[in-house]
Design a protein around this motif. Structure first.
Motif, PDB file in Angstrom:
ATOM      1  N   GLY A  87       0.779  -1.226   0.000  1.00 58.15           N
ATOM      2  CA  GLY A  87       0.000   0.000   0.000  1.00 58.15           C
ATOM      3  C   GLY A  87       0.809   1.272   0.000  1.00 58.15           C
ATOM      4  O   GLY A  87       0.239   2.362  -0.067  1.00 58.15           O
ATOM      5  N   GLU A  88       2.112   1.178   0.047  1.00 59.20           N
ATOM      6  CA  GLU A  88       2.954   2.365   0.186  1.00 59.20           C
ATOM      7  C   GLU A  88       3.134   3.077  -1.156  1.00 59.20           C
ATOM      8  O   GLU A  88       3.368   2.445  -2.181  1.00 59.20           O
ATOM      9  N   THR A  89       3.025   4.395  -1.131  1.00 65.67           N
ATOM     10  CA  THR A  89       3.352   5.234  -2.277  1.00 65.67           C
ATOM     11  C   THR A  89       4.432   6.212  -1.851  1.00 65.67           C
ATOM     12  O   THR A  89       4.243   6.980  -0.925  1.00 65.67           O
ATOM     13  N   ARG A  90       5.567   6.170  -2.529  1.00 73.59           N
ATOM     14  CA  ARG A  90       6.704   6.970  -2.114  1.00 73.59           C
ATOM     15  C   ARG A  90       6.746   8.278  -2.902  1.00 73.59           C
ATOM     16  O   ARG A  90       6.295   8.352  -4.039  1.00 73.59           O
ATOM     17  N   TYR A  91       7.307   9.296  -2.268  1.00 73.84           N
ATOM     18  CA  TYR A  91       7.314  10.651  -2.841  1.00 73.84           C
ATOM     19  C   TYR A  91       8.467  10.868  -3.811  1.00 73.84           C
ATOM     20  O   TYR A  91       8.312  11.512  -4.846  1.00 73.84           O
ATOM     21  N   ILE A  92       9.654  10.402  -3.489  1.00 70.62           N
ATOM     22  CA  ILE A  92      10.845  10.640  -4.302  1.00 70.62           C
ATOM     23  C   ILE A  92      11.057   9.454  -5.229  1.00 70.62           C
ATOM     24  O   ILE A  92      11.353   8.344  -4.787  1.00 70.62           O
ATOM     25  N   GLY A  93      10.882   9.677  -6.510  1.00 68.98           N
ATOM     26  CA  GLY A  93      11.088   8.623  -7.494  1.00 68.98           C
ATOM     27  C   GLY A  93      12.525   8.566  -7.966  1.00 68.98           C
ATOM     28  O   GLY A  93      13.454   8.912  -7.227  1.00 68.98           O
ATOM     29  N   GLY A  94      12.722   8.180  -9.220  1.00 64.61           N
ATOM     30  CA  GLY A  94      14.074   8.020  -9.725  1.00 64.61           C
ATOM     31  C   GLY A  94      14.576   9.159 -10.587  1.00 64.61           C
ATOM     32  O   GLY A  94      15.742   9.138 -11.027  1.00 64.61           O
ATOM     33  N   GLU A  95      13.742  10.176 -10.831  1.00 66.80           N
ATOM     34  CA  GLU A  95      14.140  11.218 -11.774  1.00 66.80           C
ATOM     35  C   GLU A  95      15.268  12.107 -11.255  1.00 66.80           C
ATOM     36  O   GLU A  95      16.053  12.642 -12.039  1.00 66.80           O
ATOM     37  N   ASP A  96      15.352  12.285  -9.936  1.00 67.31           N
ATOM     38  CA  ASP A  96      16.465  13.067  -9.397  1.00 67.31           C
ATOM     39  C   ASP A  96      17.801  12.409  -9.706  1.00 67.31           C
ATOM     40  O   ASP A  96      18.778  13.077 -10.043  1.00 67.31           O
ATOM     41  N   ALA A  97      17.847  11.099  -9.577  1.00 67.29           N
ATOM     42  CA  ALA A  97      19.090  10.372  -9.873  1.00 67.29           C
ATOM     43  C   ALA A  97      19.433  10.478 -11.351  1.00 67.29           C
ATOM     44  O   ALA A  97      20.613  10.594 -11.719  1.00 67.29           O
ATOM     45  N   VAL A  98      18.427  10.446 -12.215  1.00 71.97           N
ATOM     46  CA  VAL A  98      18.675  10.601 -13.649  1.00 71.97           C
ATOM     47  C   VAL A  98      19.259  11.974 -13.935  1.00 71.97           C
ATOM     48  O   VAL A  98      20.252  12.111 -14.669  1.00 71.97           O
ATOM     49  N   PHE A  99      18.650  13.014 -13.353  1.00 67.76           N
ATOM     50  CA  PHE A  99      19.151  14.368 -13.580  1.00 67.76           C
ATOM     51  C   PHE A  99      20.574  14.523 -13.070  1.00 67.76           C
ATOM     52  O   PHE A  99      21.430  15.105 -13.746  1.00 67.76           O
ATOM     53  N   ARG A 100      20.841  13.995 -11.881  1.00 65.39           N
ATOM     54  CA  ARG A 100      22.192  14.099 -11.339  1.00 65.39           C
ATOM     55  C   ARG A 100      23.185  13.340 -12.211  1.00 65.39           C
ATOM     56  O   ARG A 100      24.294  13.815 -12.472  1.00 65.39           O
ATOM     57  N   SER A 101      22.800  12.165 -12.684  1.00 57.24           N
ATOM     58  CA  SER A 101      23.673  11.377 -13.538  1.00 57.24           C
ATOM     59  C   SER A 101      24.019  12.135 -14.816  1.00 57.24           C
ATOM     60  O   SER A 101      25.196  12.222 -15.209  1.00 57.24           O
ATOM     61  N   LEU A 102      23.005  12.701 -15.446  1.00 59.03           N
ATOM     62  CA  LEU A 102      23.247  13.445 -16.682  1.00 59.03           C
ATOM     63  C   LEU A 102      24.070  14.706 -16.417  1.00 59.03           C
ATOM     64  O   LEU A 102      24.940  15.069 -17.211  1.00 59.03           O
ATOM     65  N   SER A 103      23.793  15.384 -15.301  1.00 56.92           N
ATOM     66  CA  SER A 103      24.489  16.631 -14.998  1.00 56.92           C
ATOM     67  C   SER A 103      25.965  16.411 -14.709  1.00 56.92           C
ATOM     68  O   SER A 103      26.818  17.200 -15.124  1.00 56.92           O
ATOM     69  N   LEU A 104      26.291  15.339 -13.986  1.00 57.82           N
ATOM     70  CA  LEU A 104      27.670  15.136 -13.544  1.00 57.82           C
ATOM     71  C   LEU A 104      28.505  14.300 -14.504  1.00 57.82           C
ATOM     72  O   LEU A 104      29.728  14.430 -14.517  1.00 57.82           O
ATOM     73  N   THR A 105      27.843  13.434 -15.291  1.00 57.47           N
ATOM     74  CA  THR A 105      28.608  12.548 -16.170  1.00 57.47           C
ATOM     75  C   THR A 105      28.251  12.714 -17.646  1.00 57.47           C
ATOM     76  O   THR A 105      28.987  12.234 -18.511  1.00 57.47           O
TER      77      THR A 105
END
Length: 548
Positions: free
Chosen positions: A467-485
């Protein structure tokens, strides 16, 4: 920072319809004009954010009541009502549909002059209206600075108003959601200051939850976000816990006043427009969630520190470059869409594109000003993002910042008072002989001393709770990955999902920087954490005096 308002959760236990409704509730709650004379309402804003004694304050007010009342009081250790006006004629003014972008355009309904005896501080402006048995009250805030002919206080608290503007959802749009913006109207890159602050930015009831829950979740419990639930239940913006005077600067101002530290007040927008503003003070103080800055703001702090000034930063998430326009009344930040939509892309001014400091084409890591980088850190203690932490591990207990704290190597600072989060800034680090060192690979000066640190995450952990719905998905990690690498692969995304938060001291030029690199440091002061209190005093005593 959050990009994705909600992850997809652990699977089919939640229907798409239920998930969509939960997404709407968590991510968007409209606060703004009803545009209906039958609805009792009153809203107001001022022509500036900061005033000195003798300055004229212009209040732009719209109400559906026949008359309204005004009260202004200094919001210090004790609230002091100092100005009242009753029986003011009410007028209901038309408000543009895109008022969050272009401003409200209301006329001035009341003026007053700041008296000579009003002390520096935050001043709560209360608008009240009544119709029969129905009553409504809304709030605004102005800052009063010390008269320019008086000696300056050693400390200047610079309020994070660029972040206030970015999170202000009044009227339908902010830098995260709303009715206007690129790519599906997910957010507005252009925001006006000619509108009220959203509910909760200026005043909060006692007991309003903070972004971090008071206690970490127990194993097996469904993750929850009490501040969002509270905001939805009581009609406040959920962004109250992310920005604004009431949640952050007010807590520090009250602590400093009670502790006897003489503090002057200014805003980041003042810093942007007045190059000499900070030169009269020994120590600049930044607190809370301080995410958005212009290049001009940074330039002035850089010059100040190199010339011998001191910075005490009890704030986190130094992430986005903004542009300030229209004589300081418009703020621009294209954020994740900057490389696609910012009109400065591809021009000689591309370094002023309103994206992340660490990403191209800006390429100006935040660590070069404050000794830590936003994209090396991010979430801690929020939901299932390192949710059972919320404190620092101490590595250099002999540093003067920890004098009298009874902290030793490996001890935890601020865990019980929940000071580490909800967003933190970090560094690329290497460990030698049990101590962390800045590698310099992320643009940091290797001379930066890492005093303490904790871990952060950019993807919320999935423990398979039904039943859990989480607030932070995976898009932050994608943005950080693209920004740094510049890449988004399984390997770079996994690396980007991990981060840290650091507490640093940095001797820079003739000056110095102390950076706790967390949004929630003020929670430790408000909750009476003796070790957080002592560390804060150590920094202020050293930076506000004559010691190096």
């Amino acid at each position: 920072m959050a990009i994705d308002p909600m992850s997809e959760g652990p699977g089919p236990a939640i229907s798409p319809r239920t998930r969509a409704r939960a997404r709407h509730i968590l991510d968007y709650y409209y606060i703004g004009p009803a545009r209906d004379d039958r609805v009792l309402e009153i809203w107001g804003y001022s022509d500036r954010m900061t005033y000195a004694p003798g300055d004229s304050v212009a209040l732009h007010v719209s109400t559906t009541a026949e008359t309204w009342e005004l009260e202004i009081g200094r919001d210090g250790v004790a609230y002091e009502p100092l100005y009242r006006a009753k029986g003011l004629t009410g007028r209901h003014h038309p408000t543009p549909a895109d008022c969050s972008v272009v401003g409200c355009g209301w006329p001035v309904e009341h003026r007053l002059t700041i008296p000579s005896d009003w002390r520096p501080g935050g001043y709560l402006v209360t608008f009240r209206a009544r119709r029969g048995d129905d009553a409504v009250e809304e709030h605004h805030l102005i800052l009063v600075r010390r008269a320019p002919d008086l000696p300056a206080a050693p400390y200047l608290l610079v309020c994070a108003t660029a972040t206030w503007v970015a999170y202000n959802c009044w009227g339908g749009s902010n830098a995260y959601e709303g009715i206007a913006g690129p790519e599906g109207n997910a957010f507005s890159p252009i925001l006006s200051l000619n509108r009220p602050w959203t509910r909760g930015f200026c005043k909060l009831p006692e007991g309003a939850p903070r972004a971090l829950p008071d206690h970490p979740p127990r194993p097996g419990e469904m993750v929850r976000y009490p501040y969002m639930e509270w905001a939805y239940a009581y009609g406040y913006s959920k962004k109250y816990a992310s920005a604004g005077w009431a949640s952050y600067e007010r807590l520090f101002a009250r602590w400093a006043e009670a502790s006897g530290y003489p503090v002057d007040f200014a805003t980041l927008h003042d810093l942007h427009s007045d190059p000499g503003l900070i030169d009269r003070h020994r120590c600049l103080i930044f607190v809370g969630h301080d995410e958005y800055w212009s290049a001009e703001m940074r330039d002035r702090v850089d010059r100040y520190v190199e010339a011998g000034g001191k910075v005490a930063r009890f704030a986190g998430n130094f992430l986005w470059q903004v542009r300030i326009e229209a004589e300081g009344r418009r703020q621009v930040c294209y954020k994740y869409a900057a490389t696609r939509h910012d009109p400065l892309m591809g021009t000689p001014e591309a370094h002023r594109v309103t994206g992340a400091w660490e990403a191209a084409p800006v390429n100006r890591p935040g660590c070069q000003t404050f000794g830590a980088n936003a994209l090396r850190g991010i979430y801690a203690g929020l939901g299932n993002c390192a949710g059972r932490g919320a404190g620092y591990t101490v590595y250099r207990p002999d540093h003067w910042a920890f004098a009298g704290t009874w902290l030793g190597y490996g001890d935890t600072l601020g865990r019980e008072s929940r000071v580490f989060g909800y967003e933190v800034d970090g560094l690329d680090l290497a460990f030698r002989d049990g101590l962390p060192f800045a590698t310099g690979a992320d643009g940091a000066d290797p001379a930066i001393e890492v005093l303490a640190m904790g871990l952060a995450a950019n993807v919320e952990a999935d423990h398979g709770t039904w039943g859990e719905t989480r607030y932070i998905g995976g898009e932050d990690a994608v943005f950080r990955s693209l920004s740094l690498t510049g890449m988004d692969t399984a390997e770079t995304r996994a690396s980007a999902a991990r981060g840290n938060g650091v507490m640093i001291h940095w001797q820079r030029g003739k000056g110095a920087v102390f950076n706790a690199a967390t949004c929630e440091w003020v929670a430790g002061l408000a909750r009476g954490d003796l070790q957080v209190d002592r560390t804060t005093r150590n920094v202020l005593d050293r930076f506000g005096g004559t010691q190096d």
